[in-house]
Design an enzyme around this catalytic site. Sequence first.
Site, PDB file in Angstrom:
ATOM      1  N   GLN A 172       0.994  -1.156  -0.077  1.00  0.00           N
ATOM      2  CA  GLN A 172      -0.033   0.100  -0.095  1.00  0.00           C
ATOM      3  C   GLN A 172       0.869   1.274  -0.011  1.00  0.00           C
ATOM      4  O   GLN A 172       1.142   1.945   1.082  1.00  0.00           O
ATOM      5  CB  GLN A 172      -0.776  -0.030   1.302  1.00  0.00           C
ATOM      6  CG  GLN A 172      -1.760  -0.971   1.200  1.00  0.00           C
ATOM      7  CD  GLN A 172      -2.753  -1.278   2.535  1.00  0.00           C
ATOM      8  OE1 GLN A 172      -2.318  -0.980   3.643  1.00  0.00           O
ATOM      9  NE2 GLN A 172      -3.779  -1.704   2.326  1.00  0.00           N
ATOM     10  N   ARG A 202     -16.281   8.603   5.387  1.00  0.00           N
ATOM     11  CA  ARG A 202     -15.531   8.302   6.388  1.00  0.00           C
ATOM     12  C   ARG A 202     -13.998   8.104   6.122  1.00  0.00           C
ATOM     13  O   ARG A 202     -13.765   7.378   5.149  1.00  0.00           O
ATOM     14  CB  ARG A 202     -15.980   7.002   7.148  1.00  0.00           C
ATOM     15  CG  ARG A 202     -15.030   6.665   8.270  1.00  0.00           C
ATOM     16  CD  ARG A 202     -13.997   5.839   7.772  1.00  0.00           C
ATOM     17  NE  ARG A 202     -13.269   5.002   8.677  1.00  0.00           N
ATOM     18  CZ  ARG A 202     -12.158   4.317   8.407  1.00  0.00           C
ATOM     19  NH1 ARG A 202     -11.588   4.153   7.141  1.00  0.00           N
ATOM     20  NH2 ARG A 202     -11.344   3.966   9.629  1.00  0.00           N
ATOM     21  N   ASP A 204     -10.186   7.854   5.755  1.00  0.00           N
ATOM     22  CA  ASP A 204      -9.284   6.894   6.631  1.00  0.00           C
ATOM     23  C   ASP A 204      -8.147   7.445   6.883  1.00  0.00           C
ATOM     24  O   ASP A 204      -7.485   8.292   6.048  1.00  0.00           O
ATOM     25  CB  ASP A 204      -9.198   5.662   5.485  1.00  0.00           C
ATOM     26  CG  ASP A 204      -8.222   4.438   6.063  1.00  0.00           C
ATOM     27  OD1 ASP A 204      -8.501   3.764   7.165  1.00  0.00           O
ATOM     28  OD2 ASP A 204      -7.324   4.299   5.446  1.00  0.00           O
ATOM     29  N   GLU A 244     -11.082   9.466  10.989  1.00  0.00           N
ATOM     30  CA  GLU A 244     -10.519   8.329  11.730  1.00  0.00           C
ATOM     31  C   GLU A 244      -9.041   9.384  12.226  1.00  0.00           C
ATOM     32  O   GLU A 244      -8.431   9.263  11.335  1.00  0.00           O
ATOM     33  CB  GLU A 244     -10.120   7.367  10.901  1.00  0.00           C
ATOM     34  CG  GLU A 244      -9.374   6.371  11.982  1.00  0.00           C
ATOM     35  CD  GLU A 244      -8.772   5.106  11.258  1.00  0.00           C
ATOM     36  OE1 GLU A 244      -8.655   3.978  11.807  1.00  0.00           O
ATOM     37  OE2 GLU A 244      -8.218   5.069   9.971  1.00  0.00           O
TER      38      GLU A 244
END
Length: 553
Positions: A172, A202, A204, A244
């Site tokens: 990633q 949302r 991340d 988050e």
Amino acid sequence: MKITDTGDLWWKSAVVYCLDVETYLDSNGDGIGDLTGLGRRIDYLADLGVTCLWLMPFYPTADRDDGYDVTDFYGVDPRLGNHGDLVEVIRSARDRGIRVIVDLVVNHTSDKHPWFVAARRSRTSPFRDFYVWRDEPPANNVNAVFPGEESTLWELDEKTGQYYLHSFYSHQPDLNIANPTVRDEIAKTIGFWLQLGISGFRVDAVPFLLEVPEGADFTDPHEYLRDLRRFLQRRSKEAVLLGEVNLPYRDQKTYFGGGKGEELTLQFDFIGMQALYLSLTRSDPRPLAKALRGRPTIAPEAQWANFVRNHDELTLDKLTDAEREEVFEAFAPDEKQRVYGRGITRRLPTMLGGDPRRIRMVYSLLFSLPGTPVLFYGEEIGMGENPEIPGRMSVRTPMQWHDGRNGGFSSAAPGRLASQPPEGGFSPEHVNASGQMNDEESLLHFIRRLAARYRISPEIGWGELEILEHDAPGVLVHSLTADIGRMVAFHNFTEEPQTVRIALPDEPDGTAMSDLFGAGRAPLDDRGRYEIELAPYGWSWQRVARPGDDRVG
């Protein structure tokens, strides 16, 4: 505040429900949940009281991190359906008063994403600067996010001889937000999904997203976050960014945009969640009360998102080492129930030994804390984790719809399922939605009632918090006051019955306490005092009914 104001800032009194399409309901028998299956359960969610549906990643993926390794920000994974199926879900949800938000995972891509495939072909690739490269890794090249699974933050790309940054897994690679083209691509992604009817995102790993490469000409990443918020609101006045941000409160206030509310709309309260588990461990609400008192003042347009469990490990990283060990010993005594040295891989019912009194007290607390409650799918029926599945995936098991084959999730052979349900006392045979639907005393009905009372108590989302003093050990009493009224919630963290006496001396003569879950109504005495009996792990919501307050309840 008027009741009509609550619709303008809908997120301040929403009930958010998070689910993974892949493990919710399989409509075609291939063992994988899909959007068509989700569409068949929209009425179930509406009946539960959900007003905001949060979908975990459904994008095309290399599927090495449960969808968080995205290969196309504009696509829908063909295993789950297509754009038409998604639009049907959004439309059906909207018809029932449910907005839909989706995961925005733009700190990184999959290493199979076309951008990265092109970037690693040569150092002169036009996509090279979409990612972060350097000739040599720093001396402290250690991955603190996934200890035991990833050893480094910088990975060597052998073909080009440079190292790329990956805050998470090596497959990633981090995007470079100092590159204006990358920022434009993120904005286009947001605009695309808003155009399809999404009501927000949302976001991340926000702190990782805003990390800027050393030496980059990009001095204020928070200005970028403000730009994203402005872009979002230009495209959709109602859309939100739920962030988050697992940082101390003082830093979280910065991510709200200070007192102006110009950045994230909502943030998860990781500090309060971790304090809650310490309070449960000790049968003592003081750690939670301390955390709640420590919340910074935020703009009226901003909001805290409260949760008991999410889709990752139950992180305890903000507790001290000694406090974390306390919680581990109480709720994860087996080393196999722990992960990364900081987290627990269990759901609440198994951690509390299936005790319905404690489970209900915790969810009463969730819905009555100042902020917006967020449920993870299956919480409403008391699902447990599958301890045979390692790591954070143990809680991402198939939704348990009935007591038949595969819990009603899929008609496929068990070996073909996207994930396996648990066995034993928390198996679908014992825990399922259909069985609880017809049981008025079930956890499902209890969560429905909590959601209903929460929705007619805007003080919770809008009110000012006060922790009330009293002399009953192990009981948390908190008050929420808004222009529209006031409520007081009582929660007994102990296994002993408690008599709680509080004083509300500033309330006018004739004020009574009205039970929001019963017919009880008791006037305050002439000194503004009130007394209530709480059962072991008991709880109560009381509306402060002043003279002339004509609201129902």
